[in-house]
Design a protein around this motif. Structure first.
Motif, PDB file in Angstrom:
ATOM      1  N   GLY A 199       3.041  19.762   8.588  1.00  0.00           N
ATOM      2  CA  GLY A 199       4.173  18.994   8.650  1.00  0.00           C
ATOM      3  C   GLY A 199       3.810  17.499   8.778  1.00  0.00           C
ATOM      4  N   ASN A 200       2.872  17.260   9.649  1.00  0.00           N
ATOM      5  CA  ASN A 200       2.400  15.927   9.769  1.00  0.00           C
ATOM      6  C   ASN A 200       1.790  15.493   8.350  1.00  0.00           C
ATOM      7  OD1 ASN A 200       1.632  13.531  11.796  1.00  0.00           O
ATOM      8  ND2 ASN A 200      -0.277  14.287  10.826  1.00  0.00           N
ATOM      9  N   THR A 201       1.085  16.480   7.917  1.00  0.00           N
ATOM     10  CA  THR A 201       0.336  16.024   6.485  1.00  0.00           C
ATOM     11  C   THR A 201       1.017  15.691   5.556  1.00  0.00           C
ATOM     12  OG1 THR A 201      -1.599  17.513   7.124  1.00  0.00           O
ATOM     13  CG2 THR A 201      -1.159  16.949   4.872  1.00  0.00           C
ATOM     14  N   ALA A 202       2.581  16.592   5.410  1.00  0.00           N
ATOM     15  CA  ALA A 202       3.331  16.443   4.304  1.00  0.00           C
ATOM     16  C   ALA A 202       3.930  15.009   4.685  1.00  0.00           C
ATOM     17  CB  ALA A 202       4.328  17.255   4.291  1.00  0.00           C
ATOM     18  N   GLY A 203       4.463  14.758   5.906  1.00  0.00           N
ATOM     19  CA  GLY A 203       5.169  13.572   6.113  1.00  0.00           C
ATOM     20  C   GLY A 203       4.474  12.235   6.105  1.00  0.00           C
ATOM     21  N   SER A 204       3.146  12.271   6.374  1.00  0.00           N
ATOM     22  CA  SER A 204       2.327  11.113   6.227  1.00  0.00           C
ATOM     23  C   SER A 204       1.969  10.885   4.681  1.00  0.00           C
ATOM     24  CB  SER A 204       0.944  11.092   7.074  1.00  0.00           C
ATOM     25  OG  SER A 204       0.203  12.367   6.577  1.00  0.00           O
ATOM     26  N   ASN A 205       1.898  11.904   3.986  1.00  0.00           N
ATOM     27  CA  ASN A 205       1.627  11.941   2.669  1.00  0.00           C
ATOM     28  C   ASN A 205       2.805  11.024   1.921  1.00  0.00           C
ATOM     29  OD1 ASN A 205       1.459  13.161  -0.569  1.00  0.00           O
ATOM     30  ND2 ASN A 205      -0.413  13.241   0.441  1.00  0.00           N
ATOM     31  N   VAL A 206       4.136  11.485   2.333  1.00  0.00           N
ATOM     32  CA  VAL A 206       5.378  10.599   1.917  1.00  0.00           C
ATOM     33  C   VAL A 206       5.192   9.358   2.391  1.00  0.00           C
ATOM     34  CG1 VAL A 206       7.836  10.461   1.748  1.00  0.00           C
ATOM     35  CG2 VAL A 206       6.774  12.868   1.687  1.00  0.00           C
ATOM     36  N   GLU A 207       4.822   9.092   3.440  1.00  0.00           N
ATOM     37  CA  GLU A 207       4.781   7.625   4.028  1.00  0.00           C
ATOM     38  C   GLU A 207       3.693   6.736   3.529  1.00  0.00           C
ATOM     39  OE1 GLU A 207       3.780   8.285   8.171  1.00  0.00           O
ATOM     40  OE2 GLU A 207       5.461   9.504   8.596  1.00  0.00           O
ATOM     41  N   GLY A 208       2.639   7.570   2.873  1.00  0.00           N
ATOM     42  CA  GLY A 208       1.662   6.755   2.376  1.00  0.00           C
ATOM     43  C   GLY A 208       2.138   6.160   0.869  1.00  0.00           C
ATOM     44  N   PHE A 209       3.292   6.619   0.389  1.00  0.00           N
ATOM     45  CA  PHE A 209       3.767   5.862  -0.952  1.00  0.00           C
ATOM     46  C   PHE A 209       4.431   4.604  -0.496  1.00  0.00           C
ATOM     47  CE2 PHE A 209       3.429  10.214  -2.437  1.00  0.00           C
ATOM     48  CZ  PHE A 209       2.866  10.053  -3.793  1.00  0.00           C
ATOM     49  N   VAL A 210       5.327   4.652   0.653  1.00  0.00           N
ATOM     50  CA  VAL A 210       6.039   3.520   1.208  1.00  0.00           C
ATOM     51  C   VAL A 210       4.962   2.445   1.534  1.00  0.00           C
ATOM     52  CG1 VAL A 210       7.620   2.626   2.604  1.00  0.00           C
ATOM     53  CG2 VAL A 210       7.814   4.914   2.024  1.00  0.00           C
TER      54      VAL A 210
END
Length: 460
Positions: free
Chosen positions: A285-296
């Motif tokens: 979950g942390n991986t998926a969340g941080s990956n989305v944040e990476g775009f921002v």
């Protein structure tokens, strides 16, 4: 032959942006948007890895890909910082119309990137397992993580060449051609991901290999671009040599930026290690969340890079009156981007995270992270733009020290004090917006001090 050169030069000039004359906002927008899209496409390399592996190879493989991110950044950021130094130096020489200095800096930068890539490849391949063990990577994940990291680091020489090549083009105002090359490489990466993972069932090895091959494509295109360019930033194999004077100047600006990035990653490695203690589902979950944040973050970081290039060129061109305007317009821009994209990611978070995993618990963990970090992400953008303006003025050590104390050291202290008192993911994640606020405030004071010193030197 003369007509052909004139036509090529005209085409080349159409890609460049005059940063030292005329209205600023339109040019900042024209420079930033391709840079923003380029950064997002680079992230799509990793996002494609994460989505494909999460959907078709399971939660353990997803956790494995994510668990290497902070560690990879720790090793890579030192050399990425040197590309910032190359960008600032070339922009300054280009603004001052010192063509021979631009050429010497370009050729030194390319050599530094190639040598640095080889060093990183060796370190990454040899140190993958012991470093992942130090991070307490779970037994059911570590084998996948080692395979992914070793293959990924095989591509480090071409990755650094692309980053330095992009920095060279950014310095002269060209952000559109790197975008074009990343579009081509991004399509190749997605196609190869699907082929290796779904078709050949290669798992994490497949997504790592796809990333490396696609990076080779983008690097070949940017090297070809520099080699065919007309003017002072043209890359000629016969002129490749290490100009130690230029290397020292690149290092004076870039090393502090690289050290800052690497030490920032230490705090992120500690945070990743803390997340690891909650198990593989929390890691996924942390991986998926941080990956989305990476775009921002990447969208906001493009404004930071814009501040570096515009400030550097105007400093070289002695257009001192434009420096304050550049900072103000970049701060307004990055705040709008951070608020819009960050909160948009939270609003659509459940649907976006569902692309990474069909496991409801993984999605819930991802939302928990994004709800805190993305909501306040504009603070990180403000902090970075202030750093970019200070670096563009040639000050590298000051923002490094402030960032390390205000963010890196602060987070480490937080982990060993506040987090130990209340061992929850909420307590862990809230350290980010608190550290951004403190650090941005101090950077603002530092910019005013540097600006005052610059104005004082002009009067002498």
């Amino acid at each position: 032959m003369g007509v052909k050169n004139k036509m090529e030069n005209k085409v080349q000039k159409s890609y460049e942006i005059d940063m030292c004359n005329g209205p600023l906002f339109g040019k900042i927008l024209l420079f930033t948007l391709p840079l923003m899209l380029s950064g997002i496409l680079q992230l799509l390399f990793n996002a494609a890895d994460v989505v494909v592996v999460g959907r078709f190879a399971g939660n353990e493989a997803l956790a494995a890909v994510g668990s290497t991110g902070a560690l990879t950044n720790l090793l890579v950021n030192l050399f990425i910082g040197l590309s910032v130094g190359a960008n600032v130096l070339i922009a300054r020489y280009y603004g001052a119309k010192q063509e021979e200095e631009v050429s010497r800096t370009v050729h030194t930068s390319v050599l530094v990137s190639a040598a640095g890539g080889v060093v990183l490849a060796i370190i990454g391949i040899l140190a993958a397992r012991p470093l992942l063990q130090l991070m307490d990577t779970p037994e059911n994940v570590i084998e996948h993580s080692v395979v992914y990291m070793r293959i990924y680091f095989l591509g480090m020489p071409v990755m650094l060449l692309f980053n330095f090549g992009s920095a060279i083009l950014r310095a002269i105002g060209d952000t559109r051609r790197p975008l074009l090359y990343l579009i081509i490489a991004g399509v190749a990466n997605v196609a190869l991901n699907l082929f290796f993972v779904i078709g050949l069932h290669m798992g994490v090895a497949g997504v790592a290999l796809a990333t490396v091959i696609s990076q080779c494509v983008s690097t070949a295109l940017i090297i070809r671009c520099l080699g065919n360019s007309q003017g002072c930033f043209r890359l000629c194999l016969g002129r490749l040599h290490m100009d130690w004077d230029k290397f020292k100047k690149i290092a004076a600006i870039g090393l502090p930026a690289g050290i800052q990035g690497s030490l920032f990653s230490i705090s992120n490695v500690l945070i990743q290690s803390s997340v690891n203690s909650f198990g593989s589902v929390a890691m996924a979950g942390n991986t998926a969340g941080s990956n989305v944040e990476g775009f921002v973050y990447t969208a906001m970081n493009s404004v930071h890079q814009t501040a570096v290039s515009f400030t550097g060129q105007n400093l070289g061109g002695r257009q001192y009156g434009r420096i304050d305007k550049i900072l103000i317009e970049c701060l307004l821009f990055v705040t709008a981007v951070g608020l819009l994209l960050g909160n948009g990611a939270v609003f659509f978070g459940e649907k976006i995270l569902g692309l990474y995993s069909s496991d409801g618990e993984v999605v819930a963990y991802g939302l928990r992270r994004m709800g805190i970090i993305c909501t306040f992400y504009c603070l990180c953008g403000i902090m970075d733009v202030l750093v970019g303006s200070i670096r563009g003025l040639g000050y590298a050590v000051m923002p490094m020290v402030v960032s390390l104390l205000g963010a890196c050291v602060f987070r480490v202290v937080w982990i060993y004090t506040i987090f130990q008192w209340d061992r929850t993911l909420h307590t862990l994640y809230i350290s980010y917006p608190v550290s951004w606020t403190l650090t941005a405030f101090v950077h603002g004071i530092c910019f005013l001090a540097v600006r005052k010193k610059l104005m004082g030197s002009m009067k002498k």
